[in-house]
Design an enzyme around this catalytic site. Sequence first.
Site, PDB file in Angstrom:
ATOM      1  N   GLY A 169      -7.289  -0.667  -9.511  1.00 50.10           N
ATOM      2  CA  GLY A 169      -6.031  -1.078  -8.722  1.00 50.10           C
ATOM      3  C   GLY A 169      -5.948  -2.535  -8.229  1.00 50.10           C
ATOM      4  O   GLY A 169      -7.158  -3.048  -8.034  1.00 50.10           O
ATOM      5  N   ALA A 170      -5.036  -3.223  -8.219  1.00 45.77           N
ATOM      6  CA  ALA A 170      -4.685  -4.507  -7.892  1.00 45.77           C
ATOM      7  C   ALA A 170      -5.411  -4.679  -6.495  1.00 45.77           C
ATOM      8  O   ALA A 170      -6.011  -5.749  -6.138  1.00 45.77           O
ATOM      9  CB  ALA A 170      -3.443  -5.078  -7.852  1.00 45.77           C
ATOM     10  N   ASP A 171      -5.166  -4.124  -5.584  1.00 44.62           N
ATOM     11  CA  ASP A 171      -5.514  -4.165  -4.170  1.00 44.62           C
ATOM     12  C   ASP A 171      -7.065  -4.235  -4.182  1.00 44.62           C
ATOM     13  O   ASP A 171      -7.644  -4.695  -3.445  1.00 44.62           O
ATOM     14  CB  ASP A 171      -5.036  -2.791  -3.296  1.00 44.62           C
ATOM     15  CG  ASP A 171      -5.470  -1.563  -3.886  1.00 44.62           C
ATOM     16  OD1 ASP A 171      -5.569  -1.190  -5.028  1.00 44.62           O
ATOM     17  OD2 ASP A 171      -5.517  -0.680  -3.021  1.00 44.62           O
ATOM     18  N   ARG A 172      -7.810  -3.167  -4.950  1.00 44.42           N
ATOM     19  CA  ARG A 172      -9.292  -3.282  -4.997  1.00 44.42           C
ATOM     20  C   ARG A 172      -9.773  -4.566  -5.446  1.00 44.42           C
ATOM     21  O   ARG A 172     -10.792  -4.998  -5.180  1.00 44.42           O
ATOM     22  CB  ARG A 172      -9.768  -2.022  -5.669  1.00 44.42           C
ATOM     23  CG  ARG A 172      -9.325  -0.771  -5.406  1.00 44.42           C
ATOM     24  CD  ARG A 172      -9.600   0.512  -5.965  1.00 44.42           C
ATOM     25  NE  ARG A 172     -10.897   0.935  -5.944  1.00 44.42           N
ATOM     26  CZ  ARG A 172     -11.286   2.079  -6.208  1.00 44.42           C
ATOM     27  NH1 ARG A 172     -10.436   3.169  -6.500  1.00 44.42           N
ATOM     28  NH2 ARG A 172     -12.891   2.330  -6.046  1.00 44.42           N
ATOM     29  N   ASP A 186     -12.790  -0.038   1.963  1.00 40.71           N
ATOM     30  CA  ASP A 186     -11.306  -0.109   2.343  1.00 40.71           C
ATOM     31  C   ASP A 186     -11.035   1.491   2.985  1.00 40.71           C
ATOM     32  O   ASP A 186     -10.821   2.291   2.091  1.00 40.71           O
ATOM     33  CB  ASP A 186     -10.402  -0.638   1.178  1.00 40.71           C
ATOM     34  CG  ASP A 186      -9.217  -0.948   1.776  1.00 40.71           C
ATOM     35  OD1 ASP A 186      -8.660  -0.582   2.961  1.00 40.71           O
ATOM     36  OD2 ASP A 186      -8.234  -1.752   1.147  1.00 40.71           O
ATOM     37  N   GLY A 197       0.623  -1.145  -0.003  1.00 40.12           N
ATOM     38  CA  GLY A 197      -0.071   0.026   0.012  1.00 40.12           C
ATOM     39  C   GLY A 197       1.040   1.289   0.145  1.00 40.12           C
ATOM     40  O   GLY A 197       2.299   1.281   0.069  1.00 40.12           O
ATOM     41  N   ASN A 198       0.184   2.308  -0.179  1.00 42.45           N
ATOM     42  CA  ASN A 198       1.005   3.596   0.006  1.00 42.45           C
ATOM     43  C   ASN A 198       1.659   4.047   1.006  1.00 42.45           C
ATOM     44  O   ASN A 198       2.668   4.789   1.045  1.00 42.45           O
ATOM     45  CB  ASN A 198       0.084   4.711  -0.251  1.00 42.45           C
ATOM     46  CG  ASN A 198      -0.584   4.686  -1.996  1.00 42.45           C
ATOM     47  OD1 ASN A 198       0.105   4.936  -2.663  1.00 42.45           O
ATOM     48  ND2 ASN A 198      -1.613   4.461  -2.036  1.00 42.45           N
ATOM     49  N   THR A 199       1.122   3.665   2.286  1.00 40.43           N
ATOM     50  CA  THR A 199       1.870   3.774   3.480  1.00 40.43           C
ATOM     51  C   THR A 199       2.386   2.661   4.204  1.00 40.43           C
ATOM     52  O   THR A 199       3.691   2.558   4.373  1.00 40.43           O
ATOM     53  CB  THR A 199       0.622   4.078   4.615  1.00 40.43           C
ATOM     54  OG1 THR A 199      -0.354   5.197   3.954  1.00 40.43           O
ATOM     55  CG2 THR A 199       1.219   4.603   5.879  1.00 40.43           C
ATOM     56  N   ASN A 200       1.972   1.227   4.105  1.00 37.31           N
ATOM     57  CA  ASN A 200       2.527   0.156   4.750  1.00 37.31           C
ATOM     58  C   ASN A 200       2.662  -1.139   3.665  1.00 37.31           C
ATOM     59  O   ASN A 200       1.786  -1.113   2.873  1.00 37.31           O
ATOM     60  CB  ASN A 200       1.841  -0.249   6.030  1.00 37.31           C
ATOM     61  CG  ASN A 200       1.862   0.583   7.050  1.00 37.31           C
ATOM     62  OD1 ASN A 200       2.957   1.296   7.546  1.00 37.31           O
ATOM     63  ND2 ASN A 200       0.837   1.003   7.580  1.00 37.31           N
TER      64      ASN A 200
END
Length: 259
Positions: free
Chosen positions: A107-110, A129, A8-11
Amino acid sequence: MILVIDVGNTNITCGVYDNGNLKATFRITTKIPRTSDEYGVLLMEMLKIRQIELGQIEGSIAASVVSDIMHSLTGALVKYTGNAPLLVGPGVKTGIKVSTENPRAIGADRIVDAVAAYEKYGGPVLVLDFGTATTYDLVSPDGRFQAGITAPGVRISAEALWERTAMLPNIEIKKPKTILAQDTVSSMQAGLIYGQIGQTEYIVRKVKEESGYNDLKVVATGGMGRIIADETDSIDIYDSFLTLDGLYAIYEKNRRQER
């Protein structure tokens, strides 16, 4: 054992599955530049603390919204586990058909969240999310990624407040005792948290109204998701491991396909 990685953008959130059971989880900060060897050492140490040897990892899968670090991270996985990771993207079997105008822009995360929510809770389902951004993704009864909404996350909003205004401080993001704030810190907390709750309730209501899915399940995940889910009846389920479960499900789908 299978290592799953959500960049992710943060972690960078990692999980280890042993015969379908989530055995361990840990996080690494995303924004620090690292070499493949540094990632390798970090992974070894994180796993060792949880009594897992890197040699026990038989495969891995990653979904990323931060392309800059993937060369080093992929290199670390190849070098230290001996296997190239499966990267969620075009050509990877997910079981979810994306029916938006530009499927490659999702996005892949979605996609991973959609897979997990549909497999665990069925459809229609709306996946929320609460990460760096807050996303709302609609999966139809037949498993199609039908629509997505993207809004600034709570942390982005908070950073905008204290970075763009001279008199507002960097604060802890948490729900204040009351919305009737009487000091600067609690007034910011009230605006951030209750503002996110209000946004959530309105968007969920509009999605139900425009989709016609009156039996829509609403599933939340992400770092701030627990705080929001506890404060509104618009969210049916909070699932902290939704993304990791989705990654494991996709890994298994593709491993079965190879066989």
